[in-house]
Write a protein that holds these residues in place. Structure first.
Motif, PDB file in Angstrom:
ATOM      1  N   PHE A 117      -9.968  -0.218  -7.259  1.00  0.00           N
ATOM      2  CA  PHE A 117      -8.975  -0.255  -6.105  1.00  0.00           C
ATOM      3  C   PHE A 117      -8.623  -1.164  -6.305  1.00  0.00           C
ATOM      4  O   PHE A 117      -9.218  -2.399  -6.920  1.00  0.00           O
ATOM      5  N   ALA A 118      -7.413  -1.123  -5.471  1.00  0.00           N
ATOM      6  CA  ALA A 118      -6.697  -2.817  -5.492  1.00  0.00           C
ATOM      7  C   ALA A 118      -6.141  -3.190  -4.445  1.00  0.00           C
ATOM      8  O   ALA A 118      -6.350  -2.187  -3.493  1.00  0.00           O
ATOM      9  N   SER A 119      -5.546  -4.052  -3.888  1.00  0.00           N
ATOM     10  CA  SER A 119      -4.875  -4.699  -2.590  1.00  0.00           C
ATOM     11  C   SER A 119      -4.007  -5.037  -2.551  1.00  0.00           C
ATOM     12  O   SER A 119      -4.029  -6.410  -3.461  1.00  0.00           O
ATOM     13  N   ILE A 120      -3.423  -5.021  -2.144  1.00  0.00           N
ATOM     14  CA  ILE A 120      -1.727  -5.534  -2.395  1.00  0.00           C
ATOM     15  C   ILE A 120      -1.932  -6.193  -1.234  1.00  0.00           C
ATOM     16  O   ILE A 120      -1.463  -5.423  -0.053  1.00  0.00           O
ATOM     17  N   ASP A 121      -1.285  -7.524  -0.364  1.00  0.00           N
ATOM     18  CA  ASP A 121      -1.041  -7.802   0.347  1.00  0.00           C
ATOM     19  C   ASP A 121       0.633  -7.507   0.688  1.00  0.00           C
ATOM     20  O   ASP A 121       1.745  -7.402   0.368  1.00  0.00           O
ATOM     21  N   PRO A 122       0.472  -6.340   2.126  1.00  0.00           N
ATOM     22  CA  PRO A 122       1.455  -5.750   2.701  1.00  0.00           C
ATOM     23  C   PRO A 122       3.041  -6.903   3.456  1.00  0.00           C
ATOM     24  O   PRO A 122       3.974  -6.539   2.746  1.00  0.00           O
ATOM     25  N   ALA A 123       2.940  -7.496   3.263  1.00  0.00           N
ATOM     26  CA  ALA A 123       3.812  -8.764   3.118  1.00  0.00           C
ATOM     27  C   ALA A 123       5.174  -8.843   1.914  1.00  0.00           C
ATOM     28  O   ALA A 123       5.910  -9.423   1.904  1.00  0.00           O
ATOM     29  N   LYS A 124       4.485  -8.275   0.562  1.00  0.00           N
ATOM     30  CA  LYS A 124       4.654  -8.459  -0.142  1.00  0.00           C
ATOM     31  C   LYS A 124       5.524  -7.869  -0.336  1.00  0.00           C
ATOM     32  O   LYS A 124       7.366  -7.493  -1.487  1.00  0.00           O
ATOM     33  N   GLY A 125       6.437  -7.044   0.200  1.00  0.00           N
ATOM     34  CA  GLY A 125       7.784  -5.834   0.749  1.00  0.00           C
ATOM     35  C   GLY A 125       7.943  -5.143  -0.697  1.00  0.00           C
ATOM     36  O   GLY A 125       6.710  -4.370  -2.025  1.00  0.00           O
ATOM     37  N   GLU A 126       8.932  -4.502  -1.661  1.00  0.00           N
ATOM     38  CA  GLU A 126       8.946  -3.894  -2.543  1.00  0.00           C
ATOM     39  C   GLU A 126       8.764  -4.840  -3.408  1.00  0.00           C
ATOM     40  O   GLU A 126       7.819  -3.940  -4.793  1.00  0.00           O
ATOM     41  N   PRO A 127       8.509  -5.894  -4.155  1.00  0.00           N
ATOM     42  CA  PRO A 127       7.496  -6.177  -5.437  1.00  0.00           C
ATOM     43  C   PRO A 127       5.798  -5.803  -5.329  1.00  0.00           C
ATOM     44  O   PRO A 127       5.511  -5.350  -6.403  1.00  0.00           O
ATOM     45  N   GLY A 128       5.784  -5.957  -4.302  1.00  0.00           N
ATOM     46  CA  GLY A 128       4.073  -5.284  -3.824  1.00  0.00           C
ATOM     47  C   GLY A 128       4.250  -4.140  -4.439  1.00  0.00           C
ATOM     48  O   GLY A 128       2.813  -3.187  -4.656  1.00  0.00           O
ATOM     49  N   ALA A 129       5.374  -2.756  -3.926  1.00  0.00           N
ATOM     50  CA  ALA A 129       5.035  -1.484  -4.155  1.00  0.00           C
ATOM     51  C   ALA A 129       5.654  -1.381  -5.690  1.00  0.00           C
ATOM     52  O   ALA A 129       5.212  -0.604  -6.597  1.00  0.00           O
ATOM     53  N   ARG A 130       6.141  -2.183  -6.363  1.00  0.00           N
ATOM     54  CA  ARG A 130       6.484  -2.402  -7.859  1.00  0.00           C
ATOM     55  C   ARG A 130       5.311  -3.012  -8.450  1.00  0.00           C
ATOM     56  O   ARG A 130       4.293  -2.488  -9.944  1.00  0.00           O
TER      57      ARG A 130
END
Length: 233
Positions: free
Chosen positions: A96-109
């Motif tokens: 699984f991965a974890s992406i900081d929600p604060a990254k916004g659109e770059p996090g979605a990509r």
């Protein structure tokens, strides 16, 4: 590559605590406090050691870190590294991965890339550590990608050992892990498969209310449910 018929269980919640280079998943003050709280000692198992532990017990494990850099200032362990290590032990480990929600659109990509190029099978969120409410709309672009990909999302809910007994709780605020925030998320993303991790103390009733009302939310996962959730059938 996982032989589900040979498994006793599937653990869908295993933290990777250290990278191959020795970089820990948490800053020092939170790591030491968590070790004391859980009476876990100071050894942080590598992904390879996690694989050996679960393989011996005939249990598969979902492995992830938590990216909370914007809240803690501490760089996360690389999602790519964890996915690569899981690939080396694909008979028992699921990345699984974890992406900081604060990254916004770059996090979605980034989520899309991790699923496409590294075989990530789901995503982990820790609202208390990441300092965000799950129903904060700044995280919605990330959820939209996860929903589109048909992948599950695990959310920590309730009390946490991270920051426990440290002055000021180490800056960790429990309010972010109220499971009622998941109710909004389940409405706005009805096809997003959501797992609420832990008993959600002190909000057990709220967690049960959400789980029994929203069919895309689960408070616990049995082996049969995990097989379907993770696409192992």
């Amino acid at each position: 590559m996982i032989d589900v018929s040979a498994l006793v269980a599937i653990d869908v919640h295993v933290h990777a605590e250290v990278s191959n280079s020795g970089h820990p998943s948490l800053p020092t003050h939170l790591r030491e406090a968590a070790a004391a709280y859980f009476a876990a000692g100071h050894h942080m198992p590598t992904v390879a050691e996690i694989a050996a532990y679960y393989r011996e017990r005939r249990i598969a494990a979902v492995v992830f870190t938590v990216d909370a850099e914007s809240a803690t200032g501490h760089p996360a362990i690389s999602n790519e590294e964890i996915a690569g290590a899981c690939a080396e032990h694909a008979d028992v480990l699921i990345p699984f991965a974890s992406i900081d929600p604060a990254k916004g659109e770059p996090g979605a990509r980034e989520a899309r890339r991790l699923a496409r190029d590294f075989g990530v099978r789901g995503f982990k969120f820790h609202p208390s550590l990441q300092a965000f409410f799950p129903n904060d709309r700044s995280a919605y672009p990330l959820y939209a990608v996860i929903e589109e990909l048909g992948l599950p999302a695990i959310f920590h809910t309730g009390q946490t050992g991270i920051g426990a007994r440290v002055r000021g709780g180490g800056g960790i605020r429990l309010k972010y892990a109220d499971p009622m925030c998941i109710d909004d998320l389940a409405v706005d993303f009805p096809d997003l498969r959501i797992v609420m991790a832990h008993p959600s103390f002190p909000w057990q009733d709220e967690a049960l209310a959400v789980a029994t009302h929203k069919p895309n939310v689960r408070p616990r996962i049995l082996k049969e449910n995990a097989i379907q959730l993770l696409g192992l059938a």
